[in-house]
Design a protein around this motif. Sequence first.
Motif, short mmCIF file in Angstrom:
data_model
loop_
_atom_site.label_atom_id
_atom_site.label_comp_id
_atom_site.label_asym_id
_atom_site.label_seq_id
_atom_site.Cartn_x
_atom_site.Cartn_y
_atom_site.Cartn_z
N SER A 96 4.64 20.30 -0.89
CA SER A 96 4.57 19.75 0.47
C SER A 96 3.93 18.37 0.53
N GLN A 97 3.75 17.72 -0.61
CA GLN A 97 3.16 16.38 -0.64
C GLN A 97 4.25 15.35 -0.91
N HIS A 98 4.13 14.19 -0.25
CA HIS A 98 5.16 13.15 -0.34
C HIS A 98 4.51 11.77 -0.37
N GLU A 99 5.34 10.77 -0.59
CA GLU A 99 4.82 9.39 -0.63
C GLU A 99 5.81 8.42 -0.01
N LEU A 100 5.26 7.41 0.66
CA LEU A 100 6.04 6.29 1.18
C LEU A 100 5.43 5.01 0.63
N ALA A 101 6.27 4.10 0.12
CA ALA A 101 5.77 2.83 -0.40
C ALA A 101 6.53 1.68 0.24
N PRO A 102 5.81 0.67 0.73
CA PRO A 102 6.45 -0.50 1.31
C PRO A 102 6.54 -1.65 0.30
N ILE A 103 7.34 -2.65 0.63
CA ILE A 103 7.33 -3.91 -0.11
C ILE A 103 6.09 -4.68 0.33
N PHE A 104 5.50 -5.42 -0.60
CA PHE A 104 4.24 -6.13 -0.32
C PHE A 104 4.43 -7.22 0.74
N THR A 105 3.33 -7.55 1.40
CA THR A 105 3.27 -8.68 2.33
C THR A 105 1.82 -9.19 2.32
N THR A 106 1.51 -10.17 3.16
CA THR A 106 0.15 -10.72 3.15
C THR A 106 -0.87 -9.62 3.50
N ALA A 107 -2.09 -9.77 2.98
CA ALA A 107 -3.10 -8.72 3.11
C ALA A 107 -3.37 -8.37 4.57
N SER A 113 0.84 -1.22 0.00
CA SER A 113 0.00 0.00 0.00
C SER A 113 0.86 1.25 0.00
N GLU A 114 0.88 1.95 -1.12
CA GLU A 114 1.60 3.22 -1.22
C GLU A 114 0.82 4.29 -0.46
N GLN A 115 1.51 5.09 0.32
CA GLN A 115 0.84 6.06 1.21
C GLN A 115 1.27 7.48 0.87
N GLU A 116 0.32 8.31 0.42
CA GLU A 116 0.61 9.72 0.16
C GLU A 116 0.22 10.56 1.36
N TYR A 117 0.94 11.69 1.55
CA TYR A 117 0.69 12.54 2.71
C TYR A 117 1.27 13.93 2.48
N PHE A 118 0.82 14.89 3.25
CA PHE A 118 1.36 16.25 3.24
C PHE A 118 2.10 16.51 4.54
N LEU A 119 3.15 17.30 4.47
CA LEU A 119 3.86 17.77 5.66
C LEU A 119 3.81 19.30 5.68
N ILE A 120 3.30 19.87 6.77
CA ILE A 120 3.30 21.32 6.90
C ILE A 120 3.89 21.70 8.26
N ASP A 121 4.23 22.96 8.41
CA ASP A 121 4.82 23.43 9.66
C ASP A 121 3.80 23.32 10.80
N LYS A 122 4.23 22.76 11.92
CA LYS A 122 3.32 22.51 13.04
C LYS A 122 2.73 23.81 13.60
N ALA A 123 3.55 24.86 13.69
CA ALA A 123 3.06 26.12 14.23
C ALA A 123 1.95 26.71 13.37
N MET A 124 2.07 26.54 12.07
CA MET A 124 1.02 27.04 11.18
C MET A 124 -0.24 26.18 11.28
N TYR A 125 -0.04 24.88 11.38
CA TYR A 125 -1.18 23.96 11.55
C TYR A 125 -2.01 24.37 12.76
N GLU A 126 -1.35 24.71 13.85
CA GLU A 126 -2.04 25.02 15.10
C GLU A 126 -2.84 26.32 15.02
#
Length: 697
Positions: free
Chosen positions: A268-279, A192-205
Amino acid sequence: MGKVPEMFGSMVFNDSVMKEKLPKETYKALKKTREEGKPLDPSVANVVANAMKEWAIEKGATHFTHWFQPMTGITAEKHDSFIYPVENDRVIMEFSGKELIKGEPDASSFPSGGLRATFEARGYTAWDPTSNAFIKDGTLCIPTAFCSYGGEALDKKTPLLRSMNAINKQAMRILRLFGNTDANRVITTVGSEQEYFLIDKAMYEKRKDLIYTGRTLFGAKPPKGQELEDHYFGVIKPRVSAYMKELDEELWKLGILAKTKHNEVAPSQHELAPIFTTANVATDQNQLTMEIMKKVATKHNLTCLLHEKPFAGVNGSGKHNNWSISTDTGVNLLEPGDSPRENAQFLLFLAAIIKAVDEHQDLLRISVASAGNDHRLGANEAPPAIVSIFIGDELMGVLKSIEDGTAYKQKDKAFMKIGVDVLPTFPKDSTDRNRTSPFAFTGNKFEFRMLGSTVSIACPNIMLNTIIADALCDFADELEKAEDFNSTLTELIRKTVKEHKRIIFNGNNYSDEWVEEAKRRGLLNLRSTADALPYYISDANVKLFEKQGVFSKTEIHSRYEIQLENYCKQIHIEALTMVDMVKKDILPAACSYMKDISKEAINKKQLCADICCELEETLLKKLSTLSAELYKKTVVLKSSVEPEKEFKDVLEQAQYYRNTVFARMEDARAIADEIESLVGRKYWPYPTYGDLLFSVI
């Protein structure tokens, strides 16, 4: 980085640890359960529990928890310490087989869709020995299923395990017909490839909308977005790189095969992808990955956003579910081989998938349905809400030759020649990749690309396993009674291709032309969650799930109710957040700016009566009109979600939230965003889109 092999899985009670810590006979019994699905002898549980405890204490753990996945979409855990009182006011560290096997959380406090009343509190968690226990934050976490006092599944793991059993049973029937006596079990695998955004925590708050809803409810478009296409696969910024490095390390400790990391399309968008394993394991690990992503981000003064559409006007985040099916002997059943036309077993499994996806488009759409994903699907960044399959030109040619009963002339392997002598030549893939397809064949697996970034991958894989198991069941029923296996097989594949080829589309899924073509083909276009979910409880789907032993009728109806209720609650929270932000922040900011402009105009007139104040007057008129309109829209929006509003059922409520409340939210946003573009920067109460998307360096 030389320490990675030692680091990997160091916080997991995995096979190598079991082999070291358990008596030989206990290890064999547990392994048989894990690999063959055999019931575990309760007498083994005490031995395993003691070994788990000793190992966990060595790693610094003081507590244990049954870690489960209720229908909230996230995980749940109740922590108990290992301490047990003995004489002289002392304690010892104890953990029994009974505590390992069973827990009793309060079932009435989790979503149940009517399965549990508040006064019917008892529920059970049951150890899942097929998924490794692990240590997180000083606690031994034991993956478990979660069910009610009546035995109904209240979680996502239980039906996933049932669906894996269903597809194993039916796939093994097919393999035996082909004379395969080596395999003992068939498993589905997922990456499962996972996309996400990273933003500055102070701005998020400083953004109430991000805090309460996970997405920005207001925000004028910045001068620069993703137009230059310079972020995708670009150089990773130092602060993000440091985050990714620690994230990898934390995931590796938990045995999660984090493999690939890169910048995605949006700023500010990124992705992490793992190697497959059982469902099953992949589902557990993706839930952990999302949790760890957020936790590590905080340590770097960042915030990880997993909402499907945190920012309007730039790409949202998805989660590509790479699904395949293999034997326990390591044979990938979706591997076409060098000559797909001659690989009858592969073609039969491919035909089953085509049949399943065509017949159950509704269930695949339902499996990715959420208020957040409704913003993303079909927005020129993700597949549309129309389900279709991409198989590429070569396999299309193979299937057409089967349908027509003609010979297929396989093309010779082509090689890429780039035109520079020092660069190597290499084999060219037989088909291109189609990034617009919802369900694309990518060589030896299917990539299901409709998933939103926050979704648990359990539901999409439950659906895939179940519908494909059912198609394989139909095939096995027909082939097992065949007098001539080969001729029946050929005719079965030919017939399936002819009846279900409408679901195959190798073109551009983003185009308007495809929407019209899909309609002509009779494919479903379920644009919103409220449109899709009623199909969940159709008689055909109830019959399907009951036949394959994945859901009971009661369990299906409960999930239908839960998803609709969650949809309504999400939009309800967003609407109230909008009202709060407009009244307490946006309108006061506009008024403050208008006040200062008015003062400026008055001062200028006092200084010189005939001085030009056209700028101030124009701004004042514009802002005054917009502010009054925004206030009216906000009053209407607030009245739309008043608690006394009544509906005959939850579906009517969901349709109201989709068609009325959401539309009014969009109206209010359009005005607020225009006000933002006119108000001076120092007056605006929130970090802007430009601040949020381009502040992390």
